[in-house]
Design an enzyme around this catalytic site. Structure first.
Site: not given
Ligand code: NAP
Length: 278
Positions: A64, A100
């Site tokens: 990420k 997210d």
């Protein structure tokens, strides 16, 4: 058009189940597959993906953060979070997003816990905490106390808040109680209570400090009900686990992949149903 989720490990990922269910509802014949990519293999993967018709992918551990410098463009939220979980090919270049925080905010709103105007105690300052804290500030939270065992990490996270709504704090029971007293929502972004995590909250007395009717949102979805959520329910608080966040971040990712808005409630419902059957 092909979509993937990359990571190491990745075969346990729920993303294929979620995305295949949403693509099925849309009647789109698009493959979505897991693909093991080890740390250090990202440049080779990006070249391979382009050659093999992959037009978008989700990224999980350990990529990420490492993806950021390798992309042609990065959305401002992903840049602020310092991590991407969704990458799309746009006009021949790879562009990164982070869904997210948006997924967490959507999950809260759908559960009747709209963060706008609330004072929030957020536990943790890792990758997920960063995305969620910034999204809560963006969604209009009045104040977010970022409480972390390692105070320096909470301070570092709050220093990156362009809206000035995040305040760092420590993690000892006394501090948590005092912050909870001021909050209408508590969000757990630590690993405490997660399956496989050997640690648990030392005590749950901070839940007693929350006002009646407050919400408790735990990002964890394995187990479906953590000890934190069980304790919250026992106290009559509104408890929400991490599954709706997982589903909603995927809905936002699919909007990026297809580059068009979707019927979010319908997508979330079919994804949740597929997860329940799995
Ligand atoms: P991370 O970057 O490793 O951060 C872990 C956090 O937990 C840090 O703040 C760490 O504090 C804290 N922590 C760990 N052990 C602790 C202990 N014994 N006592 C107090 N604090 C402790 O992990 P992450 O990627 O942010 O993920 C955090 C959680 O969110 C995981 O359970 C993950 O499954 C969940 N998650 C859910 C979703 C979803 O879609 N629902 C998405 C992403 C993540 P220090 O800084 O002091 O080490």
């Amino acid at each position: 058009m092909k979509l993937q989720v990359i990571g190491d490990p990745v075969l346990h990922s729920k993303s294929p189940v979620i995305h295949r269910a949403m693509l099925g509802l849309l009647g789109l014949d698009i493959l979505y597959t897991p693909h093991v990519v080890r740390r250090g293999e990202l440049p080779a993967y990006l070249a391979w993906a382009r050659e093999h018709g992959v037009t978008g992918f989700n990224a999980t551990m350990p990529h990420k953060e490492d993806l950021l410098p390798l992309l042609d463009g990065v959305d401002p939220m992903a840049r602020a979070v310092g991590a991407v979980n969704t990458v799309c090919l746009r006009d021949g270049g790879w562009v990164g997003f982070n869904t997210d925080g948006g997924g967490a905010a959507a999950a809260l709103k759908n559960a009747g816990m709209d963060p706008a105007g609330l004072t929030i105690t957020l536990l943790g300052a890792g990758g997920a905490a960063r995305a969620v804290a910034l999204a809560l500030a963006e969604a209009g939270a009045e104040r977010v106390f970022v409480c972390n065992r390692t105070l320096a990490r909470a301070e570092e996270l709050c220093a990156h808040d362009p809206l000035g709504r995040l305040s760092p704090a420590g993690f000892d029971p006394d501090i948590l109680r005092r912050r909870a007293e001021q909050s209408q929502l508590l969000v757990n972004c630590t690993n405490l209570g997660m399956e496989g995590c050997p640690h648990q909250f030392a005590d749950f007395s901070f839940l007693d400090a929350l006002p009646a009717g407050a919400g408790v949102f735990d990002l964890i979805y394995h187990p479906a009900e953590t000890e934190l959520l069980a304790q919250a329910r026992r106290r009559g608080l509104n408890a929400l686990n991490g599954l709706p966040m997982l589903v909603n971040q995927a809905v936002l990712a699919l909007e990026h992949f297809l580059n068009r808005p979707l019927d979010r409630p319908a997508m979330a419902a079919v994804a949740a149903a597929a997860l329940n059957q799995n």
